[in-house]
Scaffold this motif. Sequence first.
Motif, short mmCIF file in Angstrom:
data_model
loop_
_atom_site.label_atom_id
_atom_site.label_comp_id
_atom_site.label_asym_id
_atom_site.label_seq_id
_atom_site.Cartn_x
_atom_site.Cartn_y
_atom_site.Cartn_z
N VAL A 141 0.84 -1.19 0.00
CA VAL A 141 0.00 0.00 0.00
C VAL A 141 0.87 1.25 0.00
N LYS A 142 1.87 1.28 0.89
CA LYS A 142 2.76 2.43 0.98
C LYS A 142 3.55 2.61 -0.31
N LYS A 143 4.04 1.50 -0.85
CA LYS A 143 4.81 1.57 -2.09
C LYS A 143 3.94 2.09 -3.23
N ASN A 144 2.73 1.58 -3.35
CA ASN A 144 1.84 2.00 -4.42
C ASN A 144 1.46 3.48 -4.30
N ILE A 145 1.33 3.96 -3.06
CA ILE A 145 1.02 5.38 -2.85
C ILE A 145 2.17 6.24 -3.35
#
Length: 391
Positions: A141-145
């Motif tokens: 999730v953090k990476k995709n953000i």
Amino acid sequence: MQQLPSRLSSIDVLRAITMLLMIFVNDSSGLKLVPVWIDHAKEYEDALGFADTIFPAFLFIVGLSLPFAIKNRMKKGDSQISILFYILTRSAALLIIGFYHVNLEEYNSVSAPLPHAVWELIITFSFFLIWLDYPETMSKVKKNILVGVGIAALIVMAILYKGGTPEHSTWMHTSWWGILGIIGWSYLVCALAFFIFKGRLNAMLIVYVVFAGLNIALHSVFKHDSLWVIGDAASVTLTMGGVVISGVYAYLVEKNRTHRLWTIFTIAGAGLIILGLLLRPYTEGISKIRSTPGWVFICSGITILMFELLIYVVDMKGKKNFFKIISPAGTSTLTCYLLPYIQVSLIELFGIEYPRIFNYGFTGLLRSMATAFIIIWIGGLLEKKRLRLKI
């Protein structure tokens, strides 16, 4: 005689030296009162400057590394589809960065809402956000953000872009593809050829001869013509030359005949230099800007001989630590390539000027070389923090 390893550290060292010199020649290009031979030769000249040998070496190294990267994925059990996806996405990344860099050259701060330096900083940080080598422990999730923020920033910068002149404003377009874009197209063509023919040396050699023949023909018989994607075939000839040399090395290792490497590489390197000189009068001379066959073959030969020397020094004699200070340029190459864009934009944004003595002659060249080492040192610090780009 001592046998050579199947994986060569000398490729990383050659890449590091080439990146060091690329940063150096780019930084020194604006200096005054320096030897003419250090800079690029002019478009109309039949000449080879030192700076003209750097980019072709980089293209050749892309070819040297390509077989190792794809074969490693095959050994890991990656499917044909995943390998093809890897080739396409890597090429696309280089093309996107190259496309933005080309338009950076024509950016018009008078018409655009953002200053040139600010636009340059934002697109560079966006590249980092999109293609950073994120740790596997980071949540998806953090990476995709973060990746999404980078993509969104590039889209916004494209919308805000203004090029050309205040009277004739233009949007982003391709006048050429830039250094990374040229590498992207060349990598795509050569990697697909390697993938389709499963890296067979005989097939790679035939593809190389075809590319080289096209480059010669387009500078002799069919002057000023070019082909779709590969242009005049200069860049793909350089890259495929690296693929062939890498294939020759793999063959010699497989057959336990690495003692023949020195003879084969010396003949290949010297032979290409001689071939370039012989073709010079019939194929528009020697010119990087016009990407003539003389330039292609001479630079290929020089790179092969340098590669051979480094195989001896690094892989046979184990002197890799001699190059430790510049090693990040060989392992975090794209990071080191992009860092000068941040440096230049910050200098422009804050109106920083070098003392006059560092803009001329020998002291200017020292400044440029120091800049190259500092950029690579910063790249090394970022690498330790896992802040490096991975395409």
